[in-house]
Design a protein around this motif. Structure first.
Motif, PDB file in Angstrom:
ATOM      1  N   ASN A 165       0.798  -1.235   0.000  1.00  9.03           N
ATOM      2  CA  ASN A 165       0.000   0.000   0.000  1.00  9.03           C
ATOM      3  C   ASN A 165       0.827   1.279   0.000  1.00  9.03           C
ATOM      4  O   ASN A 165       0.298   2.367   0.203  1.00  9.03           O
ATOM      5  CB  ASN A 165      -0.943  -0.004   1.212  1.00  9.03           C
ATOM      6  CG  ASN A 165      -0.160  -0.006   2.520  1.00  9.03           C
ATOM      7  OD1 ASN A 165       1.062   0.113   2.527  1.00  9.03           O
ATOM      8  ND2 ASN A 165      -0.860  -0.151   3.626  1.00  9.03           N
ATOM      9  N   GLY A 166       2.138   1.146  -0.207  1.00  4.84           N
ATOM     10  CA  GLY A 166       2.960   2.348  -0.310  1.00  4.84           C
ATOM     11  C   GLY A 166       3.513   2.825   1.017  1.00  4.84           C
ATOM     12  O   GLY A 166       3.837   4.004   1.149  1.00  4.84           O
ATOM     13  N   LEU A 222       6.325   0.532  -4.650  1.00  2.00           N
ATOM     14  CA  LEU A 222       5.092   1.244  -4.978  1.00  2.00           C
ATOM     15  C   LEU A 222       4.354   0.609  -6.169  1.00  2.00           C
ATOM     16  O   LEU A 222       4.097   1.272  -7.182  1.00  2.00           O
ATOM     17  CB  LEU A 222       5.417   2.715  -5.319  1.00  2.00           C
ATOM     18  CG  LEU A 222       6.183   3.511  -4.253  1.00  2.00           C
ATOM     19  CD1 LEU A 222       6.632   4.859  -4.812  1.00  2.00           C
ATOM     20  CD2 LEU A 222       5.332   3.700  -2.994  1.00  2.00           C
ATOM     21  N   VAL A 273       1.317   5.688  -4.684  1.00  4.15           N
ATOM     22  CA  VAL A 273       0.944   6.099  -3.331  1.00  4.15           C
ATOM     23  C   VAL A 273       0.470   7.548  -3.444  1.00  4.15           C
ATOM     24  O   VAL A 273       0.821   8.249  -4.391  1.00  4.15           O
ATOM     25  CB  VAL A 273       2.142   5.959  -2.355  1.00  4.15           C
ATOM     26  CG1 VAL A 273       3.254   6.944  -2.662  1.00  4.15           C
ATOM     27  CG2 VAL A 273       1.711   6.076  -0.902  1.00  4.15           C
ATOM     28  N   SER A 293      -2.800   7.474  -6.398  1.00  6.68           N
ATOM     29  CA  SER A 293      -2.461   6.049  -6.286  1.00  6.68           C
ATOM     30  C   SER A 293      -3.653   5.211  -6.725  1.00  6.68           C
ATOM     31  O   SER A 293      -4.767   5.721  -6.878  1.00  6.68           O
ATOM     32  CB  SER A 293      -2.105   5.715  -4.847  1.00  6.68           C
ATOM     33  OG  SER A 293      -3.254   5.856  -4.051  1.00  6.68           O
TER      34      SER A 293
END
Ligand code: HEM
Length: 505
Positions: A431-432, A438, A442, A446
């Motif tokens: 989820n970054g 990534l 993000v 995102s």
């Protein structure tokens, strides 16, 4: 190239050189631009670096010029960002400044000049579209509503593969059946519709038009007209085909899906919220005057391009890596057997109890990132980045693949080793939460689809490994994992034949 075209090109280039020189003299504005290869008039760096600006070529350029570099592609500025700190700056700290998207002549056609969500600039329209799309697509409620259908679709895949005697002997191109599954997963959310088989004529029409749209948009063939506007007239034929494909495609969405759903809505009481599918919510927003009919169709267009193939490529890469790493496949199967017990097929809630499955997915998304350069970002106004001036409307590519595959940042990144996510990278999530990793971007732009993509990947890969031993075709020890990149995609070059031997329980 025929002589007439050559002559036109030379005359065009000569005029463009003159214009470029005059403009640069007149401008007299001094920017501290990021480093990069020395540009020549008109063409900039285009002839030096070529068309194929894929993640690997851009990583090579970063090794030479640094973590931020500028390429002049004809008239366009392209900034490549290759460090976690600069990625953070673009996507997070200066997320508003760099939160727009570049389009080009082709994307302008396919998105009606940004009437969609994915390719529109950062602003009111984007905010509204993202808000309208969130409830019907991007919440846990949607996952809980549709997970039974994704599980059912995966079960159908398993059943169909088991029924096909070829699968266990010579092998089959598993991707074809999985493509039908992904269309069904997304069309059930969008329209409460599914396609019965790979032979379904409507499915095939849709697949062909989506495929054509992707091919036309991802191709490097139209770069010259995009980079050097004076050459744009030569793109007339290409753009005409794009317009035709776009018209036919939107008409198909409208006639066969949106209008059908509207008819159903007028005959059946849709008061029960639970029965609503995504398009009902979107049409509600249209009725309220928040968006127009074109926006509705562009939302359907966006889901078709952003959701189906991206997830499918990732499933396909996952299968390829599992076939080529039988020991990892076995370890995953052991986890599924131990945690779930015999006969229990993996479901969405189960995916939270299967750390090795999650590690396999993360590793697939790391090594084989489906959108390795993210969707290009853009700064509407002049900006600063890493101490350099970034001219307004530059295309900003964050080389997310390199961030996740740079040996200075990762231990043996070229190895497919899910264990890294238990060992040295135990804290890294998709989820970054770490700017080195990534796969969904993000920040503001995102991927909102992560909430659907991860469980679909878990259910699909989990069930395949639970039910089959996945092997290369007879006579081969591995399957070919050569890559094919487009303007911003990364998929497997050859859709391999896979042997799927049913397990005996
Ligand atoms: C494994 C599957 C997927 C991957 C790897 C992926 C990756 C990405 C990436 C890298 C971006 C661009 C982020 C940026 O530019 O900073 C993106 C954007 C987007 N994705 Fe996904 N995606 C996947 C699946 C999905 C699904 C299933 C949906 C929808 C149901 C979806 C919808 C979108 C949309 C709408 C955007 C544009 C967001 C915006 O511009 O505001 N994606 N995706």
């Amino acid at each position: 190239m025929d002589l007439l075209l050559l002559e036109k090109t030379l005359v065009g280039s000569f005029v463009a050189i003159l214009v470029a020189i005059v403009v640069s003299k007149l401008r007299g504005k001094r920017f501290k631009l990021p480093p990069g290869p020395l540009p020549v008039p008109v063409f900039g760096n285009w002839l030096q670096v070529g068309d194929d600006l894929n993640h690997r070529n851009l990583a090579d350029l970063a090794k030479k010029f640094g973590d931020i570099l500028l390429l002049r592609m004809g008239q366009r500025n392209l900034v490549v960002v290759s460090s976690p700190d600069l990625a953070k700056e673009v996507l997070h700290t200066q997320g508003v400044e760099f939160g727009s998207r570049t389009r080009n002549v082709v994307f302008d056609i396919f998105t009606g000049k940004g009437q969609d969500m994915v390719f529109t600039v950062y602003g009111e329209h984007w905010r509204k579209m993202r808000r309208i799309m969130t409830v019907p697509f991007f919440t846990n409620k949607v996952v809980q509503q549709y997970r039974y259908e994704w599980e059912e679709e995966a079960a159908q895949v398993v059943e169909d593969v088991k029924k096909n005697p070829e699968a266990a002997t010579h092998g089959i191109v598993l991707r074809r059946r999985l493509q039908l599954m992904m269309y069904n997963n997304m069309y059930r959310i969008m329209f409460d519709r599914r396609f019965e088989s790979e032979e379904d004529p409507l499915f095939n029409k849709l697949k062909a038009l989506n495929g054509e749209r992707s091919r036309l948009a991802q191709s490097f063939d139209y770069n010259y007209g995009d980079f050097i506007p004076i050459l744009r007239p030569f793109l007339r034929g290409y753009l005409k085909i794009c317009k035709e494909v776009k018209e036919r495609r939107l008409q198909l969405f409208k006639d066969y899906f949106v209008e059908e759903r509207k008819k159903l809505g007028s005959t059946k009481s849709m008061s029960n919220e639970g029965l609503k599918c995504a398009i009902d919510h979107i049409l509600d927003a249209q009725k309220k005057g928040e968006i127009n009919e074109d926006n509705v169709l562009y939302i359907v267009e966006n889901i078709n391009v952003a959701a189906i193939e991206t997830t499918l490529w990732s499933i396909e890469w996952g299968i390829a890596e599992l076939v080529n790493h039988p020991e990892i496949q076995k370890k995953l199967r052991d986890e599924l057997d131990t945690v779930l017990g015999p006969g229990h097929q993996v479901t969405e809630p189960d995916t939270n109890k299967l750390p090795y499955l999650n590690a396999v997915i993360k590793e697939t998304l790391r090594l084989r990132m489906a959108i390795p350069l993210l969707v290009p970002h853009m700064n509407l106004h002049d900006a600063k980045l890493g101490g350099f001036d970034i001219p307004a409307e530059s295309k900003i590519l964050v080389n997310a693949w390199w961030l996740a595959n740079n040996p200075a940042q990762w231990k043996n990144p070229e190895e497919f080793r899910p264990e890294r996510f238990f060992e040295e990278e135990a804290k890294v999530e998709a989820n970054g939460n770490d700017f080195r990793y990534l796969p969904f971007g993000v920040g503001r732009r995102s991927c909102p689809g992560i909430i659907l993509a991860l469980p679909i990947l878990g259910i699909t890969l989990g069930r395949l490994v639970q039910n089959f031993e996945l092997l290369p075709p007879p006579g081969q020890s591995k399957i070919d994992t050569s890559e094919k990149g487009g303007q911003f995609s990364l998929h497997i070059l050859k859709h391999s034949t896979i042997v799927a031997k049913p397990r005996s329980f």
